[in-house]
Write a protein that holds these residues in place. Structure first.
Motif, mmCIF file in Angstrom:
data_model
loop_
_atom_site.group_PDB
_atom_site.id
_atom_site.type_symbol
_atom_site.label_atom_id
_atom_site.label_comp_id
_atom_site.label_asym_id
_atom_site.label_seq_id
_atom_site.Cartn_x
_atom_site.Cartn_y
_atom_site.Cartn_z
ATOM 1 N N ALA A 274 0.830 -1.208 0.000
ATOM 2 C CA ALA A 274 0.000 0.000 0.000
ATOM 3 C C ALA A 274 0.865 1.258 0.000
ATOM 4 C CB ALA A 274 -0.930 -0.012 1.206
ATOM 5 N N ASN A 275 1.966 1.226 0.735
ATOM 6 C CA ASN A 275 2.864 2.380 0.773
ATOM 7 C C ASN A 275 3.571 2.588 -0.572
ATOM 8 O OD1 ASN A 275 2.144 2.750 3.452
ATOM 9 N ND2 ASN A 275 3.926 1.676 4.262
ATOM 10 N N ALA A 276 3.874 1.487 -1.271
ATOM 11 C CA ALA A 276 4.478 1.611 -2.604
ATOM 12 C C ALA A 276 3.490 2.218 -3.595
ATOM 13 C CB ALA A 276 4.945 0.238 -3.092
ATOM 14 N N ILE A 277 2.227 1.813 -3.486
ATOM 15 C CA ILE A 277 1.194 2.370 -4.364
ATOM 16 C C ILE A 277 1.048 3.874 -4.100
ATOM 17 C CG2 ILE A 277 -1.288 2.368 -4.810
ATOM 18 C CD1 ILE A 277 -1.149 -0.720 -4.341
ATOM 19 N N PHE A 278 1.083 4.261 -2.820
ATOM 20 C CA PHE A 278 1.035 5.694 -2.510
ATOM 21 C C PHE A 278 2.231 6.425 -3.110
ATOM 22 C CE2 PHE A 278 2.502 9.213 0.127
ATOM 23 C CZ PHE A 278 1.404 10.066 0.055
ATOM 24 N N ASP A 279 3.416 5.824 -2.995
ATOM 25 C CA ASP A 279 4.625 6.471 -3.510
ATOM 26 C C ASP A 279 4.522 6.708 -5.013
ATOM 27 O OD1 ASP A 279 7.422 7.377 -3.184
ATOM 28 O OD2 ASP A 279 7.897 5.600 -4.383
ATOM 29 N N MET A 280 3.882 5.768 -5.724
ATOM 30 C CA MET A 280 3.806 5.894 -7.172
ATOM 31 C C MET A 280 2.634 6.763 -7.612
ATOM 32 S SD MET A 280 3.617 2.913 -10.116
ATOM 33 C CE MET A 280 1.873 2.549 -9.931
ATOM 34 N N THR A 281 1.481 6.647 -6.935
ATOM 35 C CA THR A 281 0.254 7.283 -7.423
ATOM 36 C C THR A 281 -0.224 8.454 -6.579
ATOM 37 O OG1 THR A 281 -1.228 5.861 -6.130
ATOM 38 C CG2 THR A 281 -0.465 5.014 -8.268
ATOM 39 N N GLY A 282 0.251 8.548 -5.319
ATOM 40 C CA GLY A 282 -0.281 9.549 -4.404
ATOM 41 C C GLY A 282 -1.614 9.157 -3.799
ATOM 42 N N GLN A 283 -2.086 7.946 -4.079
ATOM 43 C CA GLN A 283 -3.365 7.458 -3.563
ATOM 44 C C GLN A 283 -3.122 6.679 -2.271
ATOM 45 O OE1 GLN A 283 -5.442 4.810 -6.219
ATOM 46 N NE2 GLN A 283 -7.316 4.785 -4.994
ATOM 47 N N ARG A 284 -3.659 7.173 -1.159
ATOM 48 C CA ARG A 284 -3.503 6.497 0.126
ATOM 49 C C ARG A 284 -4.733 5.612 0.365
ATOM 50 N NH1 ARG A 284 0.706 5.228 3.015
ATOM 51 N NH2 ARG A 284 1.478 7.384 3.025
ATOM 52 N N ILE A 285 -4.538 4.310 0.278
ATOM 53 C CA ILE A 285 -5.631 3.349 0.451
ATOM 54 C C ILE A 285 -5.580 2.825 1.876
ATOM 55 C CG2 ILE A 285 -6.647 1.199 -0.373
ATOM 56 C CD1 ILE A 285 -5.297 1.725 -3.068
ATOM 57 N N ARG A 286 -6.708 2.941 2.571
ATOM 58 C CA ARG A 286 -6.745 2.595 3.987
ATOM 59 C C ARG A 286 -7.593 1.366 4.290
ATOM 60 N NH1 ARG A 286 -7.287 8.462 4.352
ATOM 61 N NH2 ARG A 286 -5.351 9.381 5.156
ATOM 62 N N ASP A 287 -8.087 0.675 3.266
ATOM 63 C CA ASP A 287 -8.827 -0.550 3.537
ATOM 64 C C ASP A 287 -8.464 -1.615 2.512
ATOM 65 O OD1 ASP A 287 -10.347 1.144 1.682
ATOM 66 O OD2 ASP A 287 -11.811 -0.466 1.709
ATOM 67 N N LEU A 288 -8.654 -2.854 2.898
ATOM 68 C CA LEU A 288 -8.290 -4.003 2.074
ATOM 69 C C LEU A 288 -9.545 -4.788 1.691
ATOM 70 C CD1 LEU A 288 -5.223 -5.274 4.161
ATOM 71 C CD2 LEU A 288 -5.203 -3.710 2.197
ATOM 72 N N PRO A 289 -9.496 -5.527 0.566
ATOM 73 C CA PRO A 289 -8.371 -5.668 -0.347
ATOM 74 C C PRO A 289 -8.213 -4.467 -1.273
ATOM 75 C CG PRO A 289 -10.209 -6.990 -1.120
ATOM 76 C CD PRO A 289 -10.612 -6.434 0.216
ATOM 77 N N LEU A 290 -7.018 -4.324 -1.786
ATOM 78 C CA LEU A 290 -6.677 -3.160 -2.581
ATOM 79 C C LEU A 290 -7.373 -3.141 -3.937
ATOM 80 C CD1 LEU A 290 -2.854 -3.234 -1.791
ATOM 81 C CD2 LEU A 290 -4.518 -1.592 -0.857
ATOM 82 N N ASN A 291 -7.776 -4.314 -4.440
ATOM 83 C CA ASN A 291 -8.382 -4.345 -5.771
ATOM 84 C C ASN A 291 -9.776 -3.734 -5.801
ATOM 85 O OD1 ASN A 291 -9.899 -6.362 -4.558
ATOM 86 N ND2 ASN A 291 -9.492 -7.916 -6.127
ATOM 87 N N LYS A 292 -10.286 -3.305 -4.653
ATOM 88 C CA LYS A 292 -11.535 -2.526 -4.639
ATOM 89 C C LYS A 292 -11.285 -1.105 -5.137
ATOM 90 C CE LYS A 292 -12.547 -3.315 -0.286
ATOM 91 N NZ LYS A 292 -13.306 -3.356 0.994
ATOM 92 N N HIS A 293 -10.022 -0.692 -5.183
ATOM 93 C CA HIS A 293 -9.684 0.693 -5.510
ATOM 94 C C HIS A 293 -8.840 0.821 -6.781
ATOM 95 C CE1 HIS A 293 -11.084 1.821 -1.464
ATOM 96 N NE2 HIS A 293 -10.464 0.736 -1.054
ATOM 97 N N LEU A 294 -8.183 -0.230 -7.186
ATOM 98 C CA LEU A 294 -7.322 -0.155 -8.375
ATOM 99 C C LEU A 294 -7.205 -1.536 -8.983
ATOM 100 C CD1 LEU A 294 -4.571 -1.449 -7.017
ATOM 101 C CD2 LEU A 294 -4.219 0.889 -6.236
ATOM 102 N N ARG A 295 -6.559 -1.577 -10.138
ATOM 103 C CA ARG A 295 -6.457 -2.835 -10.889
ATOM 104 C C ARG A 295 -5.010 -3.312 -10.893
ATOM 105 N NH1 ARG A 295 -5.796 -4.002 -16.469
ATOM 106 N NH2 ARG A 295 -5.816 -1.770 -16.941
ATOM 107 N N PHE A 296 -4.826 -4.589 -10.593
ATOM 108 C CA PHE A 296 -3.510 -5.213 -10.679
ATOM 109 C C PHE A 296 -3.374 -5.955 -11.995
ATOM 110 C CE2 PHE A 296 -4.107 -4.787 -6.089
ATOM 111 C CZ PHE A 296 -2.882 -4.245 -5.715
ATOM 112 N N VAL A 297 -2.138 -6.126 -12.432
ATOM 113 C CA VAL A 297 -1.877 -6.912 -13.627
ATOM 114 C C VAL A 297 -2.487 -8.305 -13.447
ATOM 115 C CG1 VAL A 297 -0.084 -8.031 -14.982
ATOM 116 C CG2 VAL A 297 0.193 -5.650 -14.276
ATOM 117 N N GLY A 298 -3.310 -8.733 -14.385
ATOM 118 C CA GLY A 298 -4.046 -9.985 -14.254
ATOM 119 C C GLY A 298 -3.433 -11.119 -15.048
#
Length: 344
Positions: A320-344
């Motif tokens: 989650a901290n790496a995603i913030f570092d890259m996108t500026g998006q601070r995600i505070r709940d899991l799972p993360l795929n509710k907020h963004l898309r991972f390589v499938g």
């Protein structure tokens, strides 16, 4: 079954990946009841994956409210409040017939006992009983408290205008040498202070659990609008490394466990029934999504620490901290795929 103990022979088998579920006895009782109903006939009871997933003892739902004070680049206060059902009370009540007395340290582990020299440091646990059967899941309370704690420490570092790894290192160095050591090690392994390629991000998390401080750095990259996990670095201080190959395998396995839960694993209920049943709707990390992982084992803590579970708690917050570092998006709940898309 109405049998005397001397009428029973228990053949103990190797566990082979129980991760807490095989510590339960519900399936044992069912098999015995079926066998008694057809006396004299050998019985083997096998649940389908759908039956197993929908009649499980789940990792508890948990929520935290975090507050902190930073001043002049320093962490002065951390106040964490956690609400979740008690794994210890539920599982021990099933095993022994009654829950253990006294405060539940497992409820707040991974937060109240972290080796950071924050002068004003308070963690409060609130037990929230829910009508959901819960049980032991790899790293237990550390699994969710690691995410809460290390996500918030990252937010404190950003609020203080500090580098997240240097911020942690300063706090750990004043409190616990081995924890500072694993932070320094992953900084060197990952080239943390080196220039970063465009479209990438680095996240760090450190959790002290099962007497083993473990730090993870994860690198993410953008791939056609999706998030790819490209590389990961892990350092742990186990005190005495009896078998380094097994330790490395356990650390990587714990990382995979934590990343799977962080990225995509969720159990939901509708009408009192679990909605998920198989890998079609409850997936796990696949080989092509797995980052390249490097592990370094340190031996400075002066005691033998755990290795099977400490790799899991830092996985989710590091990602989650790496995603913030890259996108500026601070995600505070899991799972993360509710907020963004991972390589499938």
């Amino acid at each position: 079954m109405g049998l005397d103990p001397d009428q029973v022979t228990c053949h103990v088998t190797y566990l082979g990946g129980g991760f807490g579920r095989r510590g339960e006895t519900d399936f044992v009782v069912l098999a015995a009841q079926f066998a008694q109903a057809v006396a004299g006939t050998p019985v083997q009871v096998t649940w389908s994956r759908e039956e197993d997933m929908r009649h499980d003892f789940y990792r508890p739902a948990a929520v935290a409210r975090m507050r902190g004070v930073v001043r002049a680049g320093k962490a002065l206060t951390l106040d964490g409040r956690i609400a979740a059902p008690s794994v210890t009370r539920q599982s021990m009540a099933r095993m022994t017939g009654s829950p253990p007395p006294g405060p539940d340290k497992g409820h707040v582990e991974g937060m109240f006992n972290q080796p950071y020299a924050i002068p004003n440091y308070r963690v409060t646990g609130h037990l929230a009983d829910l009508a959901v059967p819960i049980g032991v899941w790899r790293s237990v309370g550390n699994s969710f408290n690691g995410f809460f704690m290390e996500s918030f420490v990252d937010e404190m570092a950003i609020a203080a205008g500090r580098d997240p790894l240097a911020f942690r290192l300063e706090l750990a160095a004043a409190e616990h040498g081995p924890s500072a050591g694993v932070l320094r090690t992953v900084a060197e392994m990952s080239g943390w202070d080196s220039p970063r390629a465009p479209g990438t991000g680095l996240g760090v998390a450190m959790t002290h659990s099962f007497r083993t401080p473990t730090t993870v750095v994860i690198e993410v990259a953008e791939r056609n609008g999706a998030i790819a996990l490209t590389r990961a670095w892990m350092a742990c201080d186990v005190g005495t490394a009896l078998d380094p190959a097994i330790i490395e395998a356990q650390m990587v396995g714990g990382l995979v466990y934590g990343l799977s839960a962080a990225m995509m694993e969720e159990i939901s209920f509708a009408g009192g029934v679990v909605e998920q049943g198989n890998f079609t709707d409850y997936d796990a990390l696949r080989q092509h999504q797995m980052p390249e992982v490097a592990v370094r084992i340190l031996e400075t803590s002066g005691h033998i620490g755990g290795v099977g579970e400490p790799g899991t708690p830092p996985a989710a917050p590091a990602l989650a901290n790496a995603i913030f570092d890259m996108t500026g998006q601070r995600i505070r709940d899991l799972p993360l795929n509710k907020h963004l898309r991972f390589v499938g």
